[in-house]
Design a protein around this motif. Structure first.
Motif, PDB file in Angstrom:
ATOM      1  N   LEU A 298       0.844  -1.204   0.000  1.00 51.22           N
ATOM      2  CA  LEU A 298       0.000   0.000   0.000  1.00 51.22           C
ATOM      3  C   LEU A 298       0.881   1.257   0.000  1.00 51.22           C
ATOM      4  CD1 LEU A 298      -2.898   1.212   0.268  1.00 51.22           C
ATOM      5  CD2 LEU A 298      -2.510   1.294   2.717  1.00 51.22           C
ATOM      6  N   GLU A 299       1.885   1.244   0.857  1.00 54.10           N
ATOM      7  CA  GLU A 299       2.751   2.428   0.977  1.00 54.10           C
ATOM      8  C   GLU A 299       3.465   2.703  -0.348  1.00 54.10           C
ATOM      9  OE1 GLU A 299       6.921   3.412   3.198  1.00 54.10           O
ATOM     10  OE2 GLU A 299       5.657   1.896   4.143  1.00 54.10           O
ATOM     11  N   LEU A 300       3.982   1.620  -0.956  1.00 56.60           N
ATOM     12  CA  LEU A 300       4.695   1.771  -2.236  1.00 56.60           C
ATOM     13  C   LEU A 300       3.781   2.325  -3.322  1.00 56.60           C
ATOM     14  CD1 LEU A 300       6.996  -1.240  -3.169  1.00 56.60           C
ATOM     15  CD2 LEU A 300       7.518   1.179  -3.305  1.00 56.60           C
ATOM     16  N   LEU A 301       2.606   1.708  -3.466  1.00 58.83           N
ATOM     17  CA  LEU A 301       1.688   2.132  -4.534  1.00 58.83           C
ATOM     18  C   LEU A 301       1.195   3.557  -4.274  1.00 58.83           C
ATOM     19  CD1 LEU A 301      -0.338  -1.178  -5.030  1.00 58.83           C
ATOM     20  CD2 LEU A 301       1.344  -0.234  -6.589  1.00 58.83           C
ATOM     21  N   MET A 302       0.903   3.877  -3.012  1.00 60.53           N
ATOM     22  CA  MET A 302       0.426   5.232  -2.687  1.00 60.53           C
ATOM     23  C   MET A 302       1.484   6.270  -3.053  1.00 60.53           C
ATOM     24  SD  MET A 302      -2.684   5.332  -1.650  1.00 60.53           S
ATOM     25  CE  MET A 302      -2.796   6.994  -1.055  1.00 60.53           C
ATOM     26  N   TYR A 303       2.770   5.900  -2.878  1.00 54.87           N
ATOM     27  CA  TYR A 303       3.844   6.841  -3.202  1.00 54.87           C
ATOM     28  C   TYR A 303       3.762   7.247  -4.667  1.00 54.87           C
ATOM     29  CZ  TYR A 303       8.472   8.784  -4.025  1.00 54.87           C
ATOM     30  OH  TYR A 303       9.493   9.629  -4.399  1.00 54.87           O
ATOM     31  N   PHE A 304       3.511   6.238  -5.530  1.00 53.99           N
ATOM     32  CA  PHE A 304       3.510   6.536  -6.975  1.00 53.99           C
ATOM     33  C   PHE A 304       2.205   7.188  -7.453  1.00 53.99           C
ATOM     34  CE2 PHE A 304       7.055   3.510  -6.824  1.00 53.99           C
ATOM     35  CZ  PHE A 304       8.010   4.247  -7.507  1.00 53.99           C
ATOM     36  N   THR A 305       1.162   7.210  -6.604  1.00 56.34           N
ATOM     37  CA  THR A 305      -0.058   7.929  -7.032  1.00 56.34           C
ATOM     38  C   THR A 305       0.187   9.438  -7.007  1.00 56.34           C
ATOM     39  OG1 THR A 305      -0.946   8.001  -4.789  1.00 56.34           O
ATOM     40  CG2 THR A 305      -1.668   6.179  -6.177  1.00 56.34           C
ATOM     41  N   LYS A 306       1.273   9.862  -6.341  1.00 48.39           N
ATOM     42  CA  LYS A 306       1.566  11.317  -6.272  1.00 48.39           C
ATOM     43  C   LYS A 306       2.620  11.708  -7.306  1.00 48.39           C
ATOM     44  CE  LYS A 306       0.538  11.202  -1.315  1.00 48.39           C
ATOM     45  NZ  LYS A 306       0.259   9.760  -1.268  1.00 48.39           N
ATOM     46  N   HIS A 307       2.970  10.770  -8.185  1.00 48.50           N
ATOM     47  CA  HIS A 307       3.988  11.001  -9.216  1.00 48.50           C
ATOM     48  C   HIS A 307       3.499  12.089 -10.181  1.00 48.50           C
ATOM     49  CE1 HIS A 307       6.830  10.031 -12.423  1.00 48.50           C
ATOM     50  NE2 HIS A 307       7.494   9.288 -11.552  1.00 48.50           N
ATOM     51  N   SER A 308       4.449  12.751 -10.840  1.00 46.29           N
ATOM     52  CA  SER A 308       4.032  13.845 -11.734  1.00 46.29           C
ATOM     53  C   SER A 308       3.471  13.309 -13.059  1.00 46.29           C
ATOM     54  CB  SER A 308       5.222  14.752 -12.015  1.00 46.29           C
ATOM     55  OG  SER A 308       6.274  13.951 -12.534  1.00 46.29           O
ATOM     56  N   ASP A 309       3.873  12.101 -13.440  1.00 52.20           N
ATOM     57  CA  ASP A 309       3.451  11.541 -14.724  1.00 52.20           C
ATOM     58  C   ASP A 309       2.093  10.842 -14.566  1.00 52.20           C
ATOM     59  OD1 ASP A 309       3.018   9.966 -16.957  1.00 52.20           O
ATOM     60  OD2 ASP A 309       5.153   9.564 -17.281  1.00 52.20           O
ATOM     61  N   GLU A 310       1.127  11.251 -15.387  1.00 52.83           N
ATOM     62  CA  GLU A 310      -0.238  10.711 -15.237  1.00 52.83           C
ATOM     63  C   GLU A 310      -0.296   9.208 -15.500  1.00 52.83           C
ATOM     64  OE1 GLU A 310      -4.335  10.891 -17.562  1.00 52.83           O
ATOM     65  OE2 GLU A 310      -3.570  12.900 -17.173  1.00 52.83           O
ATOM     66  N   GLU A 311       0.541   8.737 -16.440  1.00 55.00           N
ATOM     67  CA  GLU A 311       0.522   7.307 -16.766  1.00 55.00           C
ATOM     68  C   GLU A 311       0.941   6.474 -15.548  1.00 55.00           C
ATOM     69  OE1 GLU A 311       2.021   4.567 -20.493  1.00 55.00           O
ATOM     70  OE2 GLU A 311       2.688   6.660 -20.390  1.00 55.00           O
ATOM     71  N   VAL A 312       1.957   6.987 -14.834  1.00 54.32           N
ATOM     72  CA  VAL A 312       2.429   6.291 -13.632  1.00 54.32           C
ATOM     73  C   VAL A 312       1.328   6.308 -12.561  1.00 54.32           C
ATOM     74  CG1 VAL A 312       4.138   6.334 -11.766  1.00 54.32           C
ATOM     75  CG2 VAL A 312       4.840   6.853 -14.116  1.00 54.32           C
ATOM     76  N   GLN A 313       0.689   7.479 -12.400  1.00 54.46           N
ATOM     77  CA  GLN A 313      -0.419   7.583 -11.416  1.00 54.46           C
ATOM     78  C   GLN A 313      -1.503   6.544 -11.724  1.00 54.46           C
ATOM     79  OE1 GLN A 313      -1.329  11.799 -12.116  1.00 54.46           O
ATOM     80  NE2 GLN A 313      -1.112  12.160  -9.946  1.00 54.46           N
ATOM     81  N   THR A 314      -1.876   6.474 -13.026  1.00 56.54           N
ATOM     82  CA  THR A 314      -2.958   5.551 -13.411  1.00 56.54           C
ATOM     83  C   THR A 314      -2.583   4.113 -13.068  1.00 56.54           C
ATOM     84  OG1 THR A 314      -3.405   7.036 -15.256  1.00 56.54           O
ATOM     85  CG2 THR A 314      -4.487   4.905 -15.322  1.00 56.54           C
ATOM     86  N   LYS A 315      -1.341   3.702 -13.422  1.00 61.00           N
ATOM     87  CA  LYS A 315      -0.921   2.317 -13.144  1.00 61.00           C
ATOM     88  C   LYS A 315      -0.904   2.059 -11.640  1.00 61.00           C
ATOM     89  CE  LYS A 315       0.053   0.163 -17.069  1.00 61.00           C
ATOM     90  NZ  LYS A 315      -0.706   1.027 -17.963  1.00 61.00           N
ATOM     91  N   ALA A 316      -0.485   3.051 -10.862  1.00 57.46           N
ATOM     92  CA  ALA A 316      -0.449   2.863  -9.398  1.00 57.46           C
ATOM     93  C   ALA A 316      -1.863   2.669  -8.865  1.00 57.46           C
ATOM     94  CB  ALA A 316       0.214   4.070  -8.738  1.00 57.46           C
ATOM     95  N   ILE A 317      -2.818   3.434  -9.442  1.00 55.08           N
ATOM     96  CA  ILE A 317      -4.216   3.309  -8.971  1.00 55.08           C
ATOM     97  C   ILE A 317      -4.785   1.947  -9.395  1.00 55.08           C
ATOM     98  CG2 ILE A 317      -6.555   4.243  -9.271  1.00 55.08           C
ATOM     99  CD1 ILE A 317      -5.246   7.032  -9.368  1.00 55.08           C
ATOM    100  N   ILE A 318      -4.398   1.468 -10.601  1.00 57.85           N
ATOM    101  CA  ILE A 318      -4.844   0.126 -11.014  1.00 57.85           C
ATOM    102  C   ILE A 318      -4.319  -0.906 -10.013  1.00 57.85           C
ATOM    103  CG2 ILE A 318      -4.606  -1.666 -12.783  1.00 57.85           C
ATOM    104  CD1 ILE A 318      -4.465   0.523 -14.896  1.00 57.85           C
ATOM    105  N   GLY A 319      -3.019  -0.773  -9.678  1.00 57.38           N
ATOM    106  CA  GLY A 319      -2.406  -1.700  -8.721  1.00 57.38           C
ATOM    107  C   GLY A 319      -3.142  -1.682  -7.382  1.00 57.38           C
ATOM    108  N   LEU A 320      -3.484  -0.460  -6.920  1.00 55.68           N
ATOM    109  CA  LEU A 320      -4.228  -0.335  -5.653  1.00 55.68           C
ATOM    110  C   LEU A 320      -5.562  -1.066  -5.746  1.00 55.68           C
ATOM    111  CD1 LEU A 320      -3.756   3.430  -4.670  1.00 55.68           C
ATOM    112  CD2 LEU A 320      -3.004   1.459  -3.349  1.00 55.68           C
TER     113      LEU A 320
END
Length: 817
Positions: A298-320
């Motif tokens: 959870l901590e790892l994926l949440m970290y990447f939801t705040k990333h500047s790149d939208e594609e990375v945010q989307t993948k992190a939210i899918i993972g969550l």
């Protein structure tokens, strides 16, 4: 059946099979037809008939590739269920035949390919055959158990086209259902499957990874218990993520990160997918370690939801989203609530992220649903010897609490301009309601609003939900109907692409039906509810309600186009319009009079030529204000040279206007509601061909039977309130007032005043003479409504019943000019 070679058979089957969920009669027909066509055992020696049947089924499956296969599952379930208790089971026998022959067909097809030069599997026919086998496995996985070994090699298909990926995904889905049912499968077979799946997970894209991890979950959790194998894979991706996180913390702009972006995206997705199917906090995986894996993930994926790149945010939210399916309790974490709610409620947030959050909720609810159905089936098997108290209902309690958390934000997503966001929000709400996770009353106004969506599929889905709610809870729809109408206006505002154009309340197609016509048809059956609803809508036009003009236009549009069936409905509306007009109209005139400057009035006497101008502008009949409000019988005619004539004269009123133009704008604004009601009455009168005397004689307290006759609608009568449309388009409420605008408002005031004085038709009409009052009233209405087209207004006299009014050629003349 008679002409198996007819070229349109596939198309006909597709059209029929889609009706499998219709009302009982049609459902029965569809089931019988396909039982004859597909699910009757074929004699063993008739190879040709069997091949034809297989080609037909796979053609239909291929044709429905884009619309989904729910119908096939439904059909199979219906047919198998119908013969559950029978001793002879033709459908089951036919299914076994079909599955065996489909597998044989695939193998022959493979041979013919390997003989030719065209290597690599890429045909649509193969995809259709394997998809059909998957559909059979979904309903009756036992049928495929003996063919599992045959299917396994397809996992090693070389992937070059979309079709190849479809083959792999479907084979993975079949094995996932079938392998756990096999008795004593060989070790090498299982090991080969595990290795094949792992290669695919490491090599290919999202869809393949998802299905392969799912299949691996079934094989490892239910059959091989080879946890070390999965744990090694998980650590590989989890380790990569941790490393990328620390690199990003050191230097967010590092070039290494840009180069590693594909690896980052794959790791986010795969870690989530693995967490969905395996609980890594079990001892089997992590051994004696005290680390809490789910919190770390959870901590790892949440970290990447705040990333500047939208594609990375989307993948992190899918993972969550994947991780939450295994551990729903994580959705109660404060940071997750903040993330989800801020994405859903922030207007500036990216559409992709909104859709992904809604998709996560949708997948979670679908999984819960499947889980509950499975629990239900397992329960039925052991129900007889179990005690009811034992049956745990914890999971539905959990999903109910989760939906309560996010409900408001999901409902608010209905007001998004993008139809895809509205689509997923509606799916989530439909699933929530079908599972009974929330009290439906809070969703009713939102569903009414979604019933006005431009896309038919969404409208139908929302309307269907309303029908379901109405069946279970009578009166809920009526209770929230007005709130729903107001909300539907907000949805239309959000959808409106051209802000300069006013929002209208009917469909812009040949039907020009009201946007809320489904709502009205649900309420109209109950007379008391219908009347209460119509009165509530008309009350919004009251000058004290202070409703914005465009919303009034929207409601008037709906009232003009509702699917009325009996004469009582429009007559009731017209009756109440008259009541509202007499009250609001008098208030409006009074407030305008009070704003005029009195002193200047006394300085001048109207000269004769101004009198003539006043005659031509507004008709010569007039009464003093006080008398207009007395009952008709007590009124007396006032001579036209009385001092009220002074106000009737445009120039005279112009001179009495105050310096501050606010009251003028206020008058123009408030009068729109009254103008719309006038137009609406006029429109209903023309649409249904009612005469003045019929409207006058109507009384709401009379027994319902008197007005139960069906309406005889005229064609080509459209509701077009020109004045209000001009008012909204010119944005008069916020624009600068010119002399010309002032003059038109004053003219409107005088016409209005005249109309108010002649609101009720006089008794003289019954004596066979058209009274001057009727003439003046009609003239004022024509003038107020911008000299409406003859099509709309000629009915005023043409359909009148009393002879006197038939002779009123003058009125007709005024209408037609």
């Amino acid at each position: 059946i008679e002409q198996p070679t007819f070229p349109k058979i596939t198309e006909m089957c597709v059209k029929m099979i889609r009706r499998v969920n219709d009302e009982e009669g049609i459902k029965k027909l569809v089931n019988e037809t396909f039982q004859k066509l597909w699910f009757t055992p074929t004699p063993h020696n008739d190879k040709e008939a069997m091949t034809r049947k297989i080609l037909n089924i796979t053609d239909v499956v291929a044709a429905c590739r884009d619309t989904g296969y729910d119908w096939f599952e439904q059909l199979l379930q219906n047919l198998l269920k119908s013969e559950e208790d029978a001793s002879y089971k033709p459908v089951k026998k036919a299914c076994t035949q079909l599955v065996d022959n489909l597998v044989e067909h695939i193998l022959k097809y493979e041979e013919s390919l390997s003989d030719s030069d065209n290597k690599g599997v890429n045909s649509g026919r193969l995809v259709a055959c394997i998809t059909t086998l998957f559909l059979f496995s979904k309903i009756r996985p036992q049928l495929m158990v003996k063919h599992a070994m045959t299917m396994q090699p397809y996992l090693t298909t070389k992937c070059s086209t979309q079709n190849d990926f479809m083959v792999i995904c479907n084979v993975a889905k079949i094995l996932e259902l079938v392998v756990p049912l096999m008795e004593h499968p060989s070790e090498t077979f299982l090991a080969t499957i595990e290795e094949d799946l792992m290669k695919l997970i490491i090599k290919y894209g999202m869809t393949v990874v998802q299905h392969c991890v799912s299949c691996l979950g079934a094989v490892v959790n239910k059959v091989t218990q080879n946890y070390k194998f999965v744990w090694a894979c998980f650590n590989r991706y989890y380790g990569a993520l941790s490393k990328l996180k620390s690199q990003h913390q050191e230097d967010p702009n590092s070039t290494i990160l840009t180069a590693n972006k594909p690896a980052l995206l794959r790791s986010l997705f795969t870690v989530g997918a693995l967490c969905r199917h395996f609980d890594f906090d079990q001892e089997d995986f992590k051994g004696n370690s005290k680390v809490n894996i789910k919190d770390k993930v959870l901590e790892l994926l949440m970290y990447f939801t705040k990333h500047s790149d939208e594609e990375v945010q989307t993948k992190a939210i899918i993972g969550l989203g994947f991780a939450f399916i295994q551990h729903p309790s994580l959705m109660f974490e404060q940071e997750v609530k903040t993330l989800y709610n801020s994405i859903l409620s922030d207007r500036n947030c990216s559409v992709n992220l909104k859709i992904q959050v809604l998709k996560n909720l949708q997948t979670y609810l679908q999984e819960e649903d499947t889980r509950m159905q499975q629990a239900d089936r397992d329960w039925k098997k052991v129900a007889k010897q179990e005690d009811l108290k034992e049956m745990g209902d914890i999971s539905s309690g959990m999903s109910s609490s989760i939906m309560q958390l996010y409900l408001k934000q999901v409902l608010e997503a209905f007001f998004h301009t993008q139809s895809s966001v509205r689509h997923f929000a509606l799916n989530v709400i439909a699933l929530t309601l079908n599972q009974g996770l929330i009290h439906p009353v809070q969703c009713v106004p939102y569903l009414i609003a979604m019933g006005t969506d431009p896309e038919p599929s969404m409208r139908n889905k929302a309307d269907q939900q309303l029908v379901e709610i109405d069946k279970k809870y009578a009166g809920f729809i009526h209770m929230k109907a007005v709130a729903g109408m107001k909300m539907s206006y907000q949805v239309q505002q959000a959808i409106n692409t051209c802000p300069k154009d006013p929002v209208r309340g009917f469909r812009h197609d040949e039907s020009s039906s009201a946007l809320c016509s489904h709502l009205y048809s649900m309420i109209r059956g109950n007379r008391q509810h219908r009347r209460a609803f119509l009165i509530s809508l008309l009350n919004l036009f009251d000058d004290t309600a202070k409703t914005e003009v465009n919303m009034l236009l929207y409601i008037a549009d709906n009232l003009a186009c509702f699917p009325y069936q009996t004469q009582e409905e429009p007559l009731f509306i017209m009756h109440h319009i008259d009541i509202t007009l007499s009250v609001s109209g008098s208030n409006l005139l009074q407030s305008f009079k009070e704003s005029m400057v009195k002193e200047r009035k006394k300085e001048r006497k109207p000269s004769s030529d101004e009198e003539t101008e006043s005659d031509s502008n507004s008709g010569s009949e007039s009464e003093s204000e006080e008398e207009a409000s007395k009952p008709r019988r007590l009124r007396k005619r006032v001579d036209s040279d009385s001092d009220s004539d002074e106000e009737n004269d445009i120039n005279a009123v112009m001179k009495c206007l105050p310096e501050n133009s606010a009251p003028l704008i206020e008058f123009a604004n408030v009068s729109q509601g009254i103008l719309l009601l006038l137009m609406l009455k006029q429109h209903l009168k023309n649409l249904c061909g009612f005469s003045d005397s019929k409207i006058q004689k109507y009384s709401p307290s009379e027994s319902a039977k008197v007005y139960d006759k069906a309406i005889n609608r005229k064609t080509g009568v459209h509701f077009h309130p020109k004045q209000t449309l001009d008012f909204l388009r010119s944005d008069m409420a916020n624009s600068k007032i010119t002399e010309e605008v002032k003059r038109s408002i004053v003219k409107q005031y005088l016409d209005f005043k005249l109309l108010m004085e002649h609101l009720d038709p006089d008794e003289e009409e019954e004596d066979g003479e058209v009274s001057a009052s009727t003439n003046a009233r009609n003239k004022a209405i024509t003038s107020l409504l911008g000299g409406g087209s003859p099509k709309n207004n000629a009915a005023e006299t043409e359909d009148d019943e009393s002879d006197g009014e038939d002779r009123g050629g003058g009125t007709s003349g005024v209408r037609r000019r």
